[in-house]
Motif scaffolding. Structure first.
Motif, PDB file in Angstrom:
ATOM      1  N   THR A  92       0.824  -1.203   0.000  1.00  0.00           N
ATOM      2  CA  THR A  92       0.000   0.000   0.000  1.00  0.00           C
ATOM      3  C   THR A  92       0.862   1.259   0.000  1.00  0.00           C
ATOM      4  O   THR A  92       0.576   2.228  -0.707  1.00  0.00           O
ATOM      5  CB  THR A  92      -0.930   0.001   1.209  1.00  0.00           C
ATOM      6  N   ARG A  93       1.956   1.224   0.808  1.00  0.00           N
ATOM      7  CA  ARG A  93       2.856   2.376   0.833  1.00  0.00           C
ATOM      8  C   ARG A  93       3.527   2.586  -0.513  1.00  0.00           C
ATOM      9  O   ARG A  93       3.643   3.710  -0.993  1.00  0.00           O
ATOM     10  CB  ARG A  93       3.910   2.197   1.928  1.00  0.00           C
ATOM     11  N   ARG A  94       3.964   1.486  -1.126  1.00  0.00           N
ATOM     12  CA  ARG A  94       4.602   1.619  -2.443  1.00  0.00           C
ATOM     13  C   ARG A  94       3.615   2.127  -3.487  1.00  0.00           C
ATOM     14  O   ARG A  94       3.969   2.964  -4.338  1.00  0.00           O
ATOM     15  CB  ARG A  94       5.173   0.257  -2.871  1.00  0.00           C
TER      16      ARG A  94
ATOM     17  N   GLY B 271       0.996   3.973  -2.858  1.00  0.00           N
ATOM     18  CA  GLY B 271       0.762   5.388  -2.577  1.00  0.00           C
ATOM     19  C   GLY B 271       1.887   6.266  -3.062  1.00  0.00           C
ATOM     20  O   GLY B 271       1.649   7.348  -3.630  1.00  0.00           O
ATOM     21  N   ARG B 272       3.167   5.803  -2.856  1.00  0.00           N
ATOM     22  CA  ARG B 272       4.295   6.589  -3.345  1.00  0.00           C
ATOM     23  C   ARG B 272       4.290   6.668  -4.871  1.00  0.00           C
ATOM     24  O   ARG B 272       4.593   7.712  -5.449  1.00  0.00           O
ATOM     25  CB  ARG B 272       5.603   5.973  -2.847  1.00  0.00           C
ATOM     26  N   SER B 273       3.936   5.545  -5.512  1.00  0.00           N
ATOM     27  CA  SER B 273       3.866   5.562  -6.980  1.00  0.00           C
ATOM     28  C   SER B 273       2.791   6.516  -7.472  1.00  0.00           C
ATOM     29  O   SER B 273       2.982   7.262  -8.441  1.00  0.00           O
ATOM     30  CB  SER B 273       3.604   4.145  -7.501  1.00  0.00           C
TER      31      SER B 273
ATOM     32  N   ALA C  21       1.571   9.111  -5.844  1.00  0.00           N
ATOM     33  CA  ALA C  21       2.003  10.478  -5.583  1.00  0.00           C
ATOM     34  C   ALA C  21       3.037  10.938  -6.601  1.00  0.00           C
ATOM     35  O   ALA C  21       3.014  12.072  -7.083  1.00  0.00           O
ATOM     36  CB  ALA C  21       2.558  10.587  -4.167  1.00  0.00           C
ATOM     37  N   HIS C  22       3.970  10.016  -6.938  1.00  0.00           N
ATOM     38  CA  HIS C  22       4.979  10.369  -7.935  1.00  0.00           C
ATOM     39  C   HIS C  22       4.328  10.629  -9.296  1.00  0.00           C
ATOM     40  O   HIS C  22       4.678  11.594  -9.986  1.00  0.00           O
ATOM     41  CB  HIS C  22       5.984   9.224  -8.039  1.00  0.00           C
TER      42      HIS C  22
ATOM     43  N   ARG D 110       2.617  13.954  -9.178  1.00  0.00           N
ATOM     44  CA  ARG D 110       3.557  15.067  -9.314  1.00  0.00           C
ATOM     45  C   ARG D 110       4.021  15.228 -10.761  1.00  0.00           C
ATOM     46  O   ARG D 110       4.142  16.339 -11.274  1.00  0.00           O
ATOM     47  CB  ARG D 110       4.759  14.856  -8.393  1.00  0.00           C
TER      48      ARG D 110
END
Length: 570
Positions: free
Chosen positions: A19-21, A23-25, A27-28, A31
């Motif tokens: 889930t964290r990965r 979410g980071r993907s 968000a990236h 951006r």
């Protein structure tokens, strides 16, 4: 038990890590999308504000018109699924004719009344444009509630009102173009830049709205269009203040002395006019001295026309100048009307030829797709070519587009195949787009401020009637004539119109060159040379002459807040 608990804990940790990965993907990606959107917006802003367009307000007008065109595309796609607005292509030709009459003729009846209303609000054009956008937003909200039950009593009047308001916006936008024109851009190029961005925005909005309609439904697309029109209305209010034309009558009442004596040159019975907005090089470009068609309000005031009688006289002058727009504008309107007749004819003539199987080569739906792509590409190409023009005369451009339409129609009539039909569709759309941009430039240059919107409204109505007439002719001729015969009739009409306009233009230019006197010389056709014209006085021809006389007058002072840079404030 402990092993089971460890497995659950490891699975929980793995799920949390995934889930964290994710979410980071996300968000990236967000951006990167945001940076891409900002880069695209900055690149678009550089294009729209190039060559001084940002300082004069042309850049903002381009962005506003792009939002306006995108909103119209959203409305068109959203209503395309409604039963009442489907074009009955596969049904009887009588129903298609009824569609033309119902959807086009009422609009052409209403359109001529839009211009005079807009001319009365010249000092508040920003708010007029904003009002058309706000009203369309509210109409879209009402249509969103009526589209699911297919309430035709609500949909049809609302859609017709949206069409009329869209045309009112276009008329206002065309009328204010000289006010935002940078010094190093021609009127044709400026109109083309607006049209080019509007076409791109409409195409992108059409694709997006097609997907949204299939996903969330047409009603929600109309609700989103409401928000778009409301935001665009706010942007219209924020246009530069010099977009609003100064109230000339109020300025004259405040600035001129009340005890001025009327001069003989300001006699309202003479019908003398002066140019309020034409460039100094207009006479050289058109071959007609004093090509502006405006009324000298300063002379009217000096003649004591500030009372109710004066307002009636000015109203009569406006209607006279609206009817007698001059040979240059009349020639441009006639040429564009001929091109519109050909465009309307080709749309329905080729459509029914495909439906009847008289254009062999490919499947009917593929052939229709090719013709549609050719028509869209021709319009885009016309705007692109117009944006590259520098010092080409708009009259020459219009005659050139008419000649192109004539030649391509003749060639297609002789060598009629699928691909020549695609070529003539492309050429017709190109001629229609480029000719209309040149016509707008001529009206903006030749017609004075107080009747410019009215002239645009009448011209738009005439062109729309010409397109409907061509469409009806295409319907009738598709019953009995095959492709070569129908195109031969249209090409003959175009050729006759082109030759007639060319002969009239050459005759007019030759007569004008023979009758225009030198400064301080003698009037033309004076027996024995006549007495010399006093220096500083303007020679006034007979009122039946096609030469527009010019009255020497004091320049009007602009408003203190009228600080439009890079352009002539008058």
């Amino acid at each position: 038990m402990a092993n089971a608990w460890n497995r659950v804990r490891r699975a929980s940790h793995a799920t949390a890590g995934a889930t964290r990965r994710a979410g980071r993907s996300a968000a990236h990606a967000g951006r990167r999308l945001g940076r891409g959107t900002r880069s695209l917006g900055q690149a678009t802003r550089r294009l729209t504000h190039a060559q001084g367009a940002g300082r004069t307000g042309l850049g903002r007008l381009i962005e506003l018109t792009s939002a306006h065109s995108a909103g119209d595309a959203f409305v068109t796609v959203a209503l395309a699924g409604a039963l009442f607005f489907k074009l009955p292509v596969g049904q009887a030709r009588g129903q298609v004719a009824l569609y033309l009459l119902v959807t086009m003729i009422p609009f052409t009846v209403v359109a001529p009344f839009v211009g005079p209303v807009l001319d009365r609000f010249r000092s508040g054009r920003r708010y007029v444009m904003a009002g058309t956008l706000f009203a369309r937003g509210l109409l879209c909200w009402g249509m969103a509630a009526a589209i699911r039950p297919s309430d035709a009593l609500t949909l049809f009047p609302a859609a017709l009102a949206v069409l009329v308001l869209s045309k009112a916006y276009n008329v206002s936008r065309a009328a204010i173009m000289p006010s935002v024109l940078p010094a190093d851009i021609t009127l044709v190029a400026a109109n083309a830049r607006v049209a080019l961005f509007a076409l791109v925005a409409a195409g992108a909005a059409a694709g997006l709205s097609t997907g949204l309609t299939a996903w969330i439904g047409a009603d929600w697309v109309l609700r989103a269009t409401t928000a778009l029109f409301l935001v665009a209305g706010v942007a219209a209010v924020r246009l530069p203040r010099h977009v609003d034309s100064p109230d000339l009558e109020a300025d004259l009442d405040a600035d001129l002395e009340p005890d001025l004596e009327p001069g003989p040159e300001a006699d309202p019975e003479l019908g003398v006019t002066a140019d309020l907005g034409a460039a100094p090089h207009t006479a050289q470009e058109t071959g007609t001295p004093g090509a502006g068609q405006g009324t000298d309000l300063g002379a009217d005031h000096k003649a004591g026309l500030g009372t109710g009688q004066g307002r009636k006289a000015r109203s009569r002058h406006r209607w006279r100048e609206l009817i007698r727009v001059g040979p240059v504008v009349g020639e441009a309107v006639r040429a564009n009307a001929a091109i519109r007749v050909q465009a309307g004819f080709l749309v329905f003539f080729l459509l029914f030829l495909v439906q009847d199987g008289n254009i062999p080569g490919l499947a009917p739906h593929i052939t229709l797709g090719l013709l549609a792509v050719a028509a869209g590409g021709g319009g885009f190409l016309g705007a692109a070519v117009a944006s590259w023009t520098r010092s080409r005369s708009p009259q020459i451009i219009i005659l050139g587009t008419l000649a192109l339409a004539t030649v391509t129609t003749m060639v297609t009539a002789v060598f009629f195949t699928l691909w020549t039909a695609v070529v003539v569709a492309l050429a017709a759309a190109f001629a229609q787009g480029l000719g209309k941009l040149a016509l707008d430039a001529i009206i903006q240059r030749e017609i004075a401020e107080e009747v410019r919107s009215s002239t645009f409204g009448v011209a738009e109505a005439l062109l729309q009637i010409a397109w409907v007439f061509g469409g009806l002719a295409g319907l009738v001729m598709s019953l009995s004539a095959h492709g070569p015969a129908g195109l031969a009739v249209v090409s003959a009409g175009l050729a006759v119109t082109f030759v007639w306009l060319l002969v009239r233009r050459r005759t007019r230019l030759a007569a004008t060159a023979g009758r225009v006197p030198e400064p301080g010389g003698t009037p033309p056709d004076a027996p024995g040379g006549g007495a010399p014209t006093p220096q500083g006085a303007a020679w006034a021809p007979h009122e039946e002459s096609d030469i527009t006389p010019v009255v020497p007058r004091e320049p009007l002072r602009p408003r203190r807040d009228d600080t439009k840079p890079l352009t002539n404030p008058y």
